[in-house]
Structure formats: structure tokens, C-alpha cells
Design a protein around this motif. Structure first.
Motif, PDB file in Angstrom:
ATOM      1  N   CYS A   1      -4.598  -0.023   3.925  1.00  9.98           N
ATOM      2  CA  CYS A   1      -5.232   1.084   3.190  1.00  9.98           C
ATOM      3  C   CYS A   1      -5.759   2.136   4.161  1.00  9.98           C
ATOM      4  O   CYS A   1      -5.621   3.338   3.917  1.00  9.98           O
ATOM      5  CB  CYS A   1      -6.368   0.571   2.295  1.00  9.98           C
ATOM      6  SG  CYS A   1      -5.758  -0.247   0.805  1.00  9.98           S
ATOM      7  N   LYS A   2      -6.325   1.682   5.254  1.00 16.30           N
ATOM      8  CA  LYS A   2      -6.822   2.655   6.258  1.00 16.30           C
ATOM      9  C   LYS A   2      -5.641   3.451   6.800  1.00 16.30           C
ATOM     10  O   LYS A   2      -5.691   4.677   6.911  1.00 16.30           O
ATOM     11  CB  LYS A   2      -7.557   1.942   7.397  1.00 16.30           C
ATOM     12  CG  LYS A   2      -8.917   1.421   6.952  1.00 16.30           C
ATOM     13  CD  LYS A   2      -9.673   0.750   8.105  1.00 16.30           C
ATOM     14  CE  LYS A   2     -10.846  -0.042   7.565  1.00 16.30           C
ATOM     15  NZ  LYS A   2     -10.623  -1.500   7.475  1.00 16.30           N
TER      16      LYS A   2
ATOM     17  N   LYS B   1      -8.303   4.457  -0.537  1.00 20.19           N
ATOM     18  CA  LYS B   1      -9.574   3.737  -0.591  1.00 20.19           C
ATOM     19  C   LYS B   1      -9.277   2.273  -0.921  1.00 20.19           C
ATOM     20  O   LYS B   1      -8.244   1.965  -1.523  1.00 20.19           O
ATOM     21  CB  LYS B   1     -10.484   4.358  -1.635  1.00 20.19           C
ATOM     22  CG  LYS B   1     -11.005   5.710  -1.202  1.00 20.19           C
ATOM     23  CD  LYS B   1     -11.804   6.355  -2.308  1.00 20.19           C
ATOM     24  CE  LYS B   1     -12.292   7.709  -1.906  1.00 20.19           C
ATOM     25  NZ  LYS B   1     -13.573   7.693  -1.249  1.00 20.19           N
ATOM     26  N   PHE B   2     -10.223   1.415  -0.552  1.00 22.63           N
ATOM     27  CA  PHE B   2     -10.004  -0.019  -0.710  1.00 22.63           C
ATOM     28  C   PHE B   2     -11.100  -0.631  -1.578  1.00 22.63           C
ATOM     29  O   PHE B   2     -12.272  -0.268  -1.464  1.00 22.63           O
ATOM     30  CB  PHE B   2      -9.996  -0.669   0.686  1.00 22.63           C
ATOM     31  CG  PHE B   2      -9.828  -2.157   0.679  1.00 22.63           C
ATOM     32  CD1 PHE B   2      -8.702  -2.741   0.118  1.00 22.63           C
ATOM     33  CD2 PHE B   2     -10.801  -2.988   1.229  1.00 22.63           C
ATOM     34  CE1 PHE B   2      -8.540  -4.127   0.108  1.00 22.63           C
ATOM     35  CE2 PHE B   2     -10.646  -4.365   1.230  1.00 22.63           C
ATOM     36  CZ  PHE B   2      -9.516  -4.936   0.665  1.00 22.63           C
TER      37      PHE B   2
ATOM     38  N   ALA C   1      -6.789   1.063  -3.857  1.00 20.97           N
ATOM     39  CA  ALA C   1      -6.159  -0.218  -4.194  1.00 20.97           C
ATOM     40  C   ALA C   1      -7.219  -1.311  -4.181  1.00 20.97           C
ATOM     41  O   ALA C   1      -8.013  -1.401  -3.235  1.00 20.97           O
ATOM     42  CB  ALA C   1      -5.054  -0.534  -3.190  1.00 20.97           C
ATOM     43  N   ILE C   2      -7.221  -2.097  -5.252  1.00 21.74           N
ATOM     44  CA  ILE C   2      -8.183  -3.206  -5.354  1.00 21.74           C
ATOM     45  C   ILE C   2      -7.422  -4.518  -5.186  1.00 21.74           C
ATOM     46  O   ILE C   2      -6.507  -4.823  -5.963  1.00 21.74           O
ATOM     47  CB  ILE C   2      -8.884  -3.206  -6.727  1.00 21.74           C
ATOM     48  CG1 ILE C   2      -9.605  -1.875  -6.965  1.00 21.74           C
ATOM     49  CG2 ILE C   2      -9.866  -4.379  -6.833  1.00 21.74           C
ATOM     50  CD1 ILE C   2     -10.239  -1.757  -8.349  1.00 21.74           C
TER      51      ILE C   2
ATOM     52  N   VAL D   1       0.833  -1.203   0.000  1.00 20.36           N
ATOM     53  CA  VAL D   1       0.000   0.000   0.000  1.00 20.36           C
ATOM     54  C   VAL D   1       0.873   1.261   0.000  1.00 20.36           C
ATOM     55  O   VAL D   1       0.566   2.243  -0.676  1.00 20.36           O
ATOM     56  CB  VAL D   1      -0.991  -0.040   1.192  1.00 20.36           C
ATOM     57  CG1 VAL D   1      -1.753   1.265   1.317  1.00 20.36           C
ATOM     58  CG2 VAL D   1      -1.963  -1.208   1.016  1.00 20.36           C
ATOM     59  N   ARG D   2       2.000   1.192   0.716  1.00 24.07           N
ATOM     60  CA  ARG D   2       2.918   2.333   0.722  1.00 24.07           C
ATOM     61  C   ARG D   2       3.451   2.583  -0.693  1.00 24.07           C
ATOM     62  O   ARG D   2       3.513   3.716  -1.164  1.00 24.07           O
ATOM     63  CB  ARG D   2       4.072   2.037   1.685  1.00 24.07           C
ATOM     64  CG  ARG D   2       4.891   3.249   2.069  1.00 24.07           C
ATOM     65  CD  ARG D   2       5.803   2.961   3.249  1.00 24.07           C
ATOM     66  NE  ARG D   2       6.678   1.820   3.042  1.00 24.07           N
ATOM     67  CZ  ARG D   2       6.644   0.701   3.770  1.00 24.07           C
ATOM     68  NH1 ARG D   2       5.778   0.575   4.771  1.00 24.07           N
ATOM     69  NH2 ARG D   2       7.462  -0.295   3.522  1.00 24.07           N
TER      70      ARG D   2
END
Ligand code: FUL
Ligand code: CA
Length: 518
Positions: A150-151, A156-157, A108-109, A97-98
Motif C-alpha cells: 500500500c505504501k 491508504k491501509f 485497502a483493508i 494492491v496494484r
């Protein structure tokens, strides 16, 4: 839906035209025989739903394809692959995520379940999941780890959940739809807010050789009920597949496309079970050259705001394969893709497949950093900022400076009914530039059909670049020019053009494609 269908239809029938133009709706049914100019004007006023608008503004999103395929060295899996091979040694979802965040992605999906049927979370409905793997001694939950990361990084996720299932014995029977909905319910309730649900349309055979009749409307209703803010993408009503996996979208990209009768019928319009939601079956072939041109919409049964997403992998495959370590797309290639997706009225969805360690590979990280550095330096300096703007025929309620205030929510427009515009910008000084960025106030609809950029040429103006549609954002590259004044002309539009941003930029020469240089 913001306006009940029956009221819309009555309005059209009563007035003979489209009376809700100011109201805004993201789809409409058209009466038969409506003259083409009325259809086109109607199209100009179809606007995104709140969830579609929020999604469009993300511009850049990423995919994480990771699962049992990563270890089996496959793209689609097969029913014999055993769970015990899933064993990432250093999995770190925060690193994924970073990496996405530093590359500039806003969402990110994660592939929660791919066609192979393996669940990246410990579902209670199947044994084919992370719970029966050596990873974290069977106590891991990848969906949780990625959603938590993501949080932490304020991304957003989203989730990819494949309806096709090569492994489930239920596939090809009615019980499969219940099974699939149970999986969906878990994914949509256990991990907090989900902003995009990605359904692939693939419908191959299951382990018993049978194919499945998917209950799409049932799946959509579940998503709307459990995650009302999420867009449902691809095989879904909110976001459309651009039609290739190359990273290159259409030059002429309309967000409003025809809705055929079968999609409308899928909504159950007129029946007492009609959905109060804007959910319809996607309208057929997405691979055609132009989807929303006048020619295509003129005999449509309905129209829908159905914007394009460009999905492409940073590597040849969607899943990680060691042999592709040397085939990661270069920073320049990723930038070219950026111009041809985010710069062509689409959202870019770039796949970053973590490797067998459970990390985004160093080669991929390096390319992403390179891409980000190029984009940052290219767009840092808008040479049009602070320009004196002289639009002809403006509507006095809208300040011309709205077009250079870096706020997509403010715009300028001209007098009602005026479908062309001429906007002169006097730059603060003589500048060199080779890129134009232009945006429409898309929350009111998409209108511009043709535009050009000109610079002074003795006593008159010469065209240095031209394009067709603009939509949310259009980026045009052209051979470097030097000028202090520029003129932007909207040559034709479906209704008064609403321009929210104009930018002029200078890119390194090597980023101007050879075919444009000529
Ligand atoms: C395709 C799938 O079949 C690929 O494996 C991948 O997931 C891609 C994003 O969508 O249709
Ligand atoms: Ca603005």
C-alpha cells in the motif's frame, strides 16, 4: 470532539437554540423538548470530523479477505482447522494492491484476524498464526506485506480485526479483552499509518461455548491513542454499516442520525472519566429503511455525523472458493453497485478475496478492469463544464462556477435562511445525457431533502429526474434526454443548500436500469 460537551449543553440551555451552528461538531446532545424545526436545523449543521471527511472523499475502498478460511474452504472457520493448511504458493501482495489501485480504490483493508482467530501476522500472543505455517517457512507476515505494498502504490491501509474468536481458549473471560487489546496494539503499532479499523459486531461462541462481553470503549481508546487519524468502522463511532451486504445503499441516506441515550451514556458524559474523544457505542439497528429522517430525529437524545459504508463482495462469499470462479460479478453489475453506493452518499467497500495461490484471481481482475473502463469513459466528459450558470437568489460571496470547477472544496450557496434554490445551466451546446452527478459541500453538513433536474418543454420546464438526499455525492440515472439548458431545483433543504459540484454525463444505454427506462 471539537467542542466540549458541557459547553454545548450550556449554550443550548442558555440560548434555547443551537448557538454553535457555525462552529461545527460531529455530534451533539439535545435538550428534551426541543421543537422539531430546531432539531432539524441543528442536524443541518452537524459536520464530519476531519477523519470522517477524509474517509468520505475516498469514495471507493477495497477489502482483502484472506486467511486460514481460504484454505479450509470456510467462511467463518472452526477451532479444529490446523495452521499447516495455510500455504499460498505464489502470494504477491503487490499484485493485490496494484489490482485495487488500477480499479480506482483509494484504501485497502486487510483481514488481519477473522472470526476463526488465525492471525495473518506473527503475533507474540498466540501460536495460531502465520508463524506456524509452511508459508515462507513460518517467517511470513502478511500484514507487513500488504501494508508495504500500500505504501509503494500510495493507497491508504486499513485493518479488519474480528473481536469474535472461535479459537482462543480465553474467549468468554476477562483475560480475552486483554488478549484482544494486545493483538490490536501489535497491529496498530507495527505497520505504520492505519486509516480504517473495521470491527465486526459478531459475538458468537468461543471454543468453550462461552460468549464474550467486549470492552468496546477500551478498544476505541486504544485506536484513538495509537492511530488517531483512523476511522473506526461498523462496530465503532466513525463509520456506519449501511445495513445490507448487497452493494445497494438507501436512496434517502442521511449522514446525521439519532444518537440514543444509551450511546450517549457510553461516553461517560458528566463523569470525571469522560472521554475527550467522540467515541460512543453505535446506535442500534442499522437495517431500518430511513435512519436520519425528520421523523426519526425529532425525539432524539442526540445527533451524530455517522456516515454510511456499503460493503459487498465481488463474489458470493467473503473468502475465496474455487466453485465461485464463475460467479464473479460482471463489470455492469459492479457499475450498478457503484451508482447505488458511491452514488448514494456512501463509501463503497468492495471485497476482493485472493485465491489459494495468494493472487487476485484472473476472473476478478477482468471484471474490475471492465468496471474501471466503463466508469472512466462515463465520467471523463462532464457536459456541464463551462456552462453559463444562472442561479436565482444567490449569495454574491459564492461564485456559481464553483459548482462546475471539479473541486469538491468550492461551492455555491444562496441567501441565508433560503431553503430552496433554482439553478439554470446554459450548456455550451445541445447535448444528450442520462446521468446527473451532484454534491453538497458536506464539510458544513448535509442539508438537501429533495431536488430535481428539468429541461425546457416548450414554454416551461419538465422534470426528467428527481431525488431526495444528496450528501457527499448523488448520482441519478434517467432515460436519455437532449437539451441545451437544464434547471436544477432544490425543492427543500434543512438550511441553505451548499452545492459543490454538478455534472451531466452520458452513459451507454444498457447501464440505465430497466425500471428507470419505463
Ligand atoms: C461479516 C462477517 O461475518 C463476514 O465474514 C465478513 O467478514 C463481513 C465483511 O462481515 O459480518
Ligand atoms: Ca466545486
Amino acid at each position: 470532539m471539537k467542542f466540549p460537551i458541557c459547553i454545548l449543553i450550556s449554550l443550548i440551555l442558555l440560548t434555547g437554540s443551537i448557538a454553535f451552528a457555525q462552529t461545527g461538531t460531529n455530534y451533539i446532545l439535545l435538550p428534551e423538548g426541543l421543537p422539531v424545526d430546531s432539531v432539524v436545523k441543528t442536524a443541518a449543521h452537524i459536520s464530519p470530523s476531519a477523519r470522517q471527511a477524509a474517509w468520505q472523499e475516498l469514495e471507493f475502498t477495497v477489502f482483502f479477505h484472506f486467511g486460514i478460511n481460504t484454505f479450509a474452504g470456510l467462511e467463518w472457520g472452526n477451532k479444529d482447522v490446523k495452521t499447516k493448511i495455510f500455504n499460498p504458493s505464489e502470494l504477491d501482495a503487490r499484485q493485490w494492491v496494484r489490482t485495487a489501485k488500477e480499479a480506482g480504490a483509494k484504501l485497502a483493508i486487510l483481514v488481519a484476524k477473522h472470526h476463526d482467530g488465525f492471525c495473518n501476522w506473527p503475533s507474540k500472543y498466540t501460536e495460531y498464526s502465520v508463524k506456524n505455517t509452511p508459508w515462507r517457512d513460518g517467517n511470513g507476515d502478511l500484514v507487513k506485506e500488504v501494508s508495504d505494498a500500500c505504501k509503494e502504490y500510495s493507497l491508504k491501509f486499513g485493518v479488519y480485526v474480528s473481536p469474535w474468536d472461535i479459537h482462543s481458549e480465553l474467549y468468554g473471560t476477562d483475560q480475552y479483552n486483554t488478549y484482544f487489546e494486545n493483538l490490536l496494539r501489535e497491529v496498530l503499532t507495527l505497520y505504520g499509518e492505519i486509516s480504517e479499523v473495521w470491527f465486526d459486531g459478531a459475538c458468537g461462541e468461543g471454543p468453550n461455548g462461552k460468549k464474550q462481553v467486549y470492552d468496546w470503549m477500551g478498544y476505541y481508546k486504544l485506536v484513538r491513542e495509537l492511530q488517531p487519524k483512523a476511522v473506526i468502522a461498523i462496530m465503532g463511532p466513525d463509520v456506519r454499516w449501511v445495513g445490507t451486504e448487497s452493494g445497494y445503499g438507501r436512496e434517502t441516506e442521511w449522514s446525521v442520525v439519532p444518537l440514543p441515550r444509551v450511546s450517549i451514556e457510553s461516553m461517560g458524559v458528566g463523569s470525571k472519566h469522560a472521554s475527550s474523544e467522540d467515541i460512543f457505542l453505535p446506535p442500534g439497528d442499522m437495517m431500518q429503511k430511513e435512519l436520519g429522517s425528520d421523523e426519526r430525529i425529532k425525539e432524539a437524545a442526540g445527533l451524530a455525523w455517522y456516515p454510511s459504508e456499503v460493503d459487498v463482495s465481488i463474489r458470493p462469499g467473503w473468502f475465496y472458493h474455487e466453485k465461485e470462479d464463475s460467479l464473479v460479478k460482471s463489470p455492469d453489475k459492479l457499475v450498478d453497485i457503484w451508482f447505488s453506493s458511491a452514488g448514494r452518499n456512501s463509501v463503497l467497500l468492495l471485497n476482493l478475496p485472493p485465491d489459494k495461490r495468494g493472487l487476485i484471481n484472473e476472473n476478478d481482475v477482468k471484471s474490475l478492469k471492465g468496471m474501471r473502463a466503463i466508469l472512466d469513459s462515463a465520467f471523463r466528459n462532464n457536459l456541464a463544464a463551462g456552462a453559463a450558470i444562472i442561479p436565482a437568489n444567490g449569495n454574491p460571496k459564492f461564485k456559481p462556477e464553483n459548482m462546475t470547477d471539479s473541486k469538491p472544496g468550492t461551492y455555491w450557496t444562496n441567501k441565508k435562511g433560503s431553503k430552496t434554490a433554482s439553478i439554470i445551466l446554459e450548456l455550451k451546446q445541445q447535448c444528450s445525457f442520462n446521468c446527473l452527478g451532484i454534491q453538497e459541500y458536506f464539510r458544513d453538513g448535509q442539508r438537501v431533502e429533495s431536488f430535481s433536474l428539468e429541461i425546457p418543454d416548450g414554454k416551461s420546464w419538465k422534470t426528467v429526474a428527481s431525488g431526495t438526499t444528496i450528501g457527499y455525492k448523488r448520482l441519478l440515472r434517467f432515460p436519455t434526454v437532449h437539451a441545451k439548458s437544464v434547471r436544477i431545483r432544490i425543492n427543500s433543504s434543512r438550511d441553505n443548500p451548499e452545492i459543490s459540484e454538478i455534472g451531466l454525463y452520458s452513459l451507454p444505454e444498457r447501464l440505465i436500469p430497466v425500471e428507470i427506462q419505463k
